[in-house]
Design a protein around this motif. Structure first.
Motif, PDB file in Angstrom:
ATOM      1  N   TYR A  23      66.989 -53.233  -3.291  1.00 10.94           N
ATOM      2  CA  TYR A  23      68.359 -52.844  -2.955  1.00 10.94           C
ATOM      3  C   TYR A  23      68.764 -51.497  -3.574  1.00 10.94           C
ATOM      4  O   TYR A  23      69.306 -50.628  -2.878  1.00 10.94           O
ATOM      5  CB  TYR A  23      69.248 -54.000  -3.435  1.00 10.94           C
ATOM      6  CG  TYR A  23      70.733 -53.890  -3.389  1.00 10.94           C
ATOM      7  CD1 TYR A  23      71.487 -54.749  -2.575  1.00 10.94           C
ATOM      8  CD2 TYR A  23      71.447 -52.997  -4.205  1.00 10.94           C
ATOM      9  CE1 TYR A  23      72.865 -54.708  -2.567  1.00 10.94           C
ATOM     10  CE2 TYR A  23      72.818 -52.952  -4.187  1.00 10.94           C
ATOM     11  CZ  TYR A  23      73.526 -53.810  -3.372  1.00 10.94           C
ATOM     12  OH  TYR A  23      74.893 -53.756  -3.365  1.00 10.94           O
ATOM     13  N   VAL A  49      79.596 -39.523  -6.557  1.00  8.28           N
ATOM     14  CA  VAL A  49      79.552 -40.868  -5.983  1.00  8.28           C
ATOM     15  C   VAL A  49      80.504 -41.743  -6.803  1.00  8.28           C
ATOM     16  O   VAL A  49      80.179 -42.110  -7.928  1.00  8.28           O
ATOM     17  CB  VAL A  49      78.123 -41.454  -6.042  1.00  8.28           C
ATOM     18  CG1 VAL A  49      78.078 -42.821  -5.371  1.00  8.28           C
ATOM     19  CG2 VAL A  49      77.131 -40.515  -5.387  1.00  8.28           C
ATOM     20  N   ILE A  99      72.579 -42.396  -0.748  1.00  7.58           N
ATOM     21  CA  ILE A  99      73.242 -41.307  -1.468  1.00  7.58           C
ATOM     22  C   ILE A  99      72.523 -39.981  -1.199  1.00  7.58           C
ATOM     23  O   ILE A  99      73.124 -39.003  -0.769  1.00  7.58           O
ATOM     24  CB  ILE A  99      73.260 -41.609  -2.987  1.00  7.58           C
ATOM     25  CG1 ILE A  99      74.098 -42.865  -3.263  1.00  7.58           C
ATOM     26  CG2 ILE A  99      73.782 -40.405  -3.772  1.00  7.58           C
ATOM     27  CD1 ILE A  99      74.009 -43.379  -4.702  1.00  7.58           C
ATOM     28  N   ALA A 143      78.077 -50.689   4.308  1.00 11.67           N
ATOM     29  CA  ALA A 143      76.682 -50.940   3.933  1.00 11.67           C
ATOM     30  C   ALA A 143      76.236 -52.303   4.461  1.00 11.67           C
ATOM     31  O   ALA A 143      75.943 -53.225   3.698  1.00 11.67           O
ATOM     32  CB  ALA A 143      76.520 -50.836   2.425  1.00 11.67           C
ATOM     33  N   HIS A 200      72.820 -53.564   3.266  1.00 15.38           N
ATOM     34  CA  HIS A 200      72.784 -54.165   1.926  1.00 15.38           C
ATOM     35  C   HIS A 200      73.205 -55.639   1.935  1.00 15.38           C
ATOM     36  O   HIS A 200      72.731 -56.423   1.128  1.00 15.38           O
ATOM     37  CB  HIS A 200      73.695 -53.389   0.963  1.00 15.38           C
ATOM     38  CG  HIS A 200      73.048 -52.168   0.392  1.00 15.38           C
ATOM     39  ND1 HIS A 200      73.129 -50.930   0.992  1.00 15.38           N
ATOM     40  CD2 HIS A 200      72.289 -52.005  -0.709  1.00 15.38           C
ATOM     41  CE1 HIS A 200      72.450 -50.057   0.262  1.00 15.38           C
ATOM     42  NE2 HIS A 200      71.928 -50.681  -0.769  1.00 15.38           N
ATOM     43  N   ILE A 212      80.551 -49.355   1.017  1.00 18.72           N
ATOM     44  CA  ILE A 212      81.070 -50.669   0.638  1.00 18.72           C
ATOM     45  C   ILE A 212      80.404 -51.716   1.517  1.00 18.72           C
ATOM     46  O   ILE A 212      80.148 -51.484   2.695  1.00 18.72           O
ATOM     47  CB  ILE A 212      82.613 -50.728   0.747  1.00 18.72           C
ATOM     48  CG1 ILE A 212      83.143 -52.025   0.152  1.00 18.72           C
ATOM     49  CG2 ILE A 212      83.076 -50.554   2.179  1.00 18.72           C
ATOM     50  CD1 ILE A 212      84.640 -52.024  -0.076  1.00 18.72           C
ATOM     51  N   GLN A 213      80.104 -52.851   0.914  1.00 15.22           N
ATOM     52  CA  GLN A 213      79.447 -53.912   1.681  1.00 15.22           C
ATOM     53  C   GLN A 213      80.469 -54.702   2.477  1.00 15.22           C
ATOM     54  O   GLN A 213      81.452 -55.160   1.912  1.00 15.22           O
ATOM     55  CB  GLN A 213      78.765 -54.884   0.727  1.00 15.22           C
ATOM     56  CG  GLN A 213      77.603 -54.282   0.014  1.00 15.22           C
ATOM     57  CD  GLN A 213      76.719 -55.370  -0.556  1.00 15.22           C
ATOM     58  OE1 GLN A 213      76.337 -56.310   0.135  1.00 15.22           O
ATOM     59  NE2 GLN A 213      76.408 -55.241  -1.823  1.00 15.22           N
ATOM     60  N   MET A 234      70.040 -47.950  -1.773  1.00 18.60           N
ATOM     61  CA  MET A 234      71.275 -47.287  -2.212  1.00 18.60           C
ATOM     62  C   MET A 234      70.998 -45.835  -2.609  1.00 18.60           C
ATOM     63  O   MET A 234      71.789 -44.935  -2.305  1.00 18.60           O
ATOM     64  CB  MET A 234      71.892 -48.068  -3.374  1.00 18.60           C
ATOM     65  CG  MET A 234      73.185 -47.480  -3.866  1.00 18.60           C
ATOM     66  SD  MET A 234      74.115 -48.689  -4.839  1.00 18.60           S
ATOM     67  CE  MET A 234      75.199 -47.580  -5.741  1.00 18.60           C
ATOM     68  N   SER A 269      80.722 -42.655  -0.502  1.00 18.04           N
ATOM     69  CA  SER A 269      80.886 -44.010  -1.022  1.00 18.04           C
ATOM     70  C   SER A 269      80.565 -45.046   0.042  1.00 18.04           C
ATOM     71  O   SER A 269      80.853 -44.857   1.217  1.00 18.04           O
ATOM     72  CB  SER A 269      82.310 -44.209  -1.525  1.00 18.04           C
ATOM     73  OG  SER A 269      82.401 -45.488  -2.113  1.00 18.04           O
TER      74      SER A 269
HETATM   75  N1  TRP Z   1      75.937 -51.276  -3.702  1.00 13.98           N
HETATM   76  C1  TRP Z   1      77.309 -50.937  -3.481  1.00 13.98           C
HETATM   77  C2  TRP Z   1      78.212 -52.137  -3.802  1.00 13.98           C
HETATM   78  O1  TRP Z   1      77.775 -53.258  -3.689  1.00 13.98           O
HETATM   79  C3  TRP Z   1      77.553 -50.518  -2.067  1.00 13.98           C
HETATM   80  C4  TRP Z   1      76.755 -49.310  -1.756  1.00 13.98           C
HETATM   81  C5  TRP Z   1      75.628 -49.276  -0.978  1.00 13.98           C
HETATM   82  C6  TRP Z   1      77.002 -47.997  -2.212  1.00 13.98           C
HETATM   83  N2  TRP Z   1      75.177 -47.997  -0.920  1.00 13.98           N
HETATM   84  C7  TRP Z   1      75.985 -47.200  -1.665  1.00 13.98           C
HETATM   85  C8  TRP Z   1      77.996 -47.429  -3.031  1.00 13.98           C
HETATM   86  C9  TRP Z   1      75.921 -45.820  -1.936  1.00 13.98           C
HETATM   87  C10 TRP Z   1      77.921 -46.059  -3.289  1.00 13.98           C
HETATM   88  C11 TRP Z   1      76.903 -45.280  -2.752  1.00 13.98           C
HETATM   89  O2  TRP Z   1      79.346 -51.937  -4.130  1.00 13.98           O
END
Ligand code: TRP
Length: 334
Positions: free
Chosen positions: A131, A147, A139, A45, A48, A13-14, A135, A11
């Motif tokens: 984006y 996930v 993964i 992240a 991101h 988190i930004q 992601m 998992s």
């Molecule tokens: N995009 C997710 C969010 O904004 C954060 C995230 C980035 C994520 N890469 C990931 C979540 C890979 C799970 C797996 O919450």
């Protein structure tokens, strides 16, 4: 040995905002249990977050604070792999390859892209568009079985599955296709001052942050919106009494009490008694997390050790996947 049989979970988190009670009572609270059950990867992240403009100093601070908060919430870095996305260069590299297997049309259909480009119309950059490809790389590098994601990210995990299947369709079974994991238990906490909507950092007065002081928390609960019915009684009824029901849900999660027990506890007493009690319960629930986070933030060398070791472990796994992918697409091995 043991690790080899465990399923893998990942998992991200930004680090673009502080964690709040909704995050905690939803997924976060269950993670310490999951690290026992699964081989877990958790990452911040940071790559991101720059799809929308960030203040560099604030981003650094949020990232390290979030790392400390995760550990304080019980994510023991000895028991899971905790790292910062930008420290593992394979994320960007796999994202490039995958972008050549992601279609313009499917990326255009992502609802989050449509929302964000409408909200940031002055900065509809290519990163915002790709984006979900980054992601997918996040993964697929770790070949997780699960996930865990909220509703807003389900479409992105679906895209990740499609891209992986497309890639596998051409090159054979290279990428493991993950399942989205919808948590069984997940409280959906609403905003304290507008209980129609989710608790969110964009509404700070209705939002309790994990690192809020006890005074802030007490104030936010005293001012929490209760319902305008004339009943003034603590009863669980999300339709007719969304404000009170939200507070009951928070109180139940913080104390472990059932709704019946809570109704009995406050029988004959009004919202004026109930609201500060919920505040107190939340203050006590969050106190150890806040204190431990603050202690860890003073120990920079410990936190550095954690993210370095995490990146090293993550990178070793990520590199194996990236090598395989590079080989399959026809790049010469170095
Ligand atoms: N995009 C997710 C969010 O904004 C954060 C995230 C980035 C994520 N890469 C990931 C979540 C890979 C799970 C797996 O919450």
């Amino acid at each position: 040995m043991e690790n080899e049989q465990k399923k893998v979970m990942l998992s991200g988190i930004q680090p673009s905002g502080a964690l709040h009670l909704g995050n905690y009572l939803g997924p976060l609270r269950h993670w310490p249990r999951m690290i026992e059950e699964f081989d877990c990867y958790f990452f911040l992240a940071d790559m991101h977050t720059i799809t929308v403009r960030q203040d560099p100093a604030a981003l650094r601070k949020q990232t390290i604070t979030l790392l400390a908060t995760y550990i304080a919430c019980g994510l023991d870095p000895e028991k899971c792999t905790l790292f910062i996305q930008s420290h593992v260069h394979q994320h960007a590299e796999l994202a490039w390859v995958l972008s050549c297997y992601s279609m313009f049309g499917e990326l255009s259909r992502m609802t989050q892209f449509k929302d964000k480009s409408a909200r940031h119309s002055e900065n509809v950059n290519a990163g915002l568009f790709t984006y979900p490809v980054l992601m997918a790389a996040d993964i697929l590098l770790y070949q997780p079985d699960f996930v865990p994601v909220g509703d807003d990210q389900k479409q992105h995990v679906e895209l990740c599955r499609n891209v992986a299947e497309r890639f596998n369709g051409i090159y054979g079974d290279v990428l493991k296709v993950p399942e989205p994991y919808i948590a069984k238990v997940g409280a959906r906490i609403k905003s304290l001052n507008s209980p129609e909507g989710k608790m969110s950092k964009s509404q700070p007065e209705g939002c309790v942050f994990l690192l809020d002081t006890p005074e802030d928390i007490a104030r936010k609960f005293k001012r929490a919106v209760t319902d305008s019915d004339t009943e003034n009684c603590v009863r669980f009824d999300p339709e007719a009494k969304p404000g009170v029901s939200n507070l009951m849900q928070i109180y139940a999660a913080a104390t472990g009490k059932t709704y019946e027990e809570i109704e009995a506890e406050f029988q004959g007493q009004g919202y004026g008694v109930f609201k500060p009690k919920v505040g107190e319960a939340v203050i006590e629930t969050l106190r150890p997390i806040r204190e431990e986070t603050q202690r860890l933030l003073k120990d920079k060398s410990y936190l550095e050790g954690v993210y370095r070791a995490g990146a090293e472990r993550a990178s070793a796994v990520a590199e194996r996947t990236l090598r395989k992918v590079y080989k399959k697409v026809g790049f010469i091995q170095r």
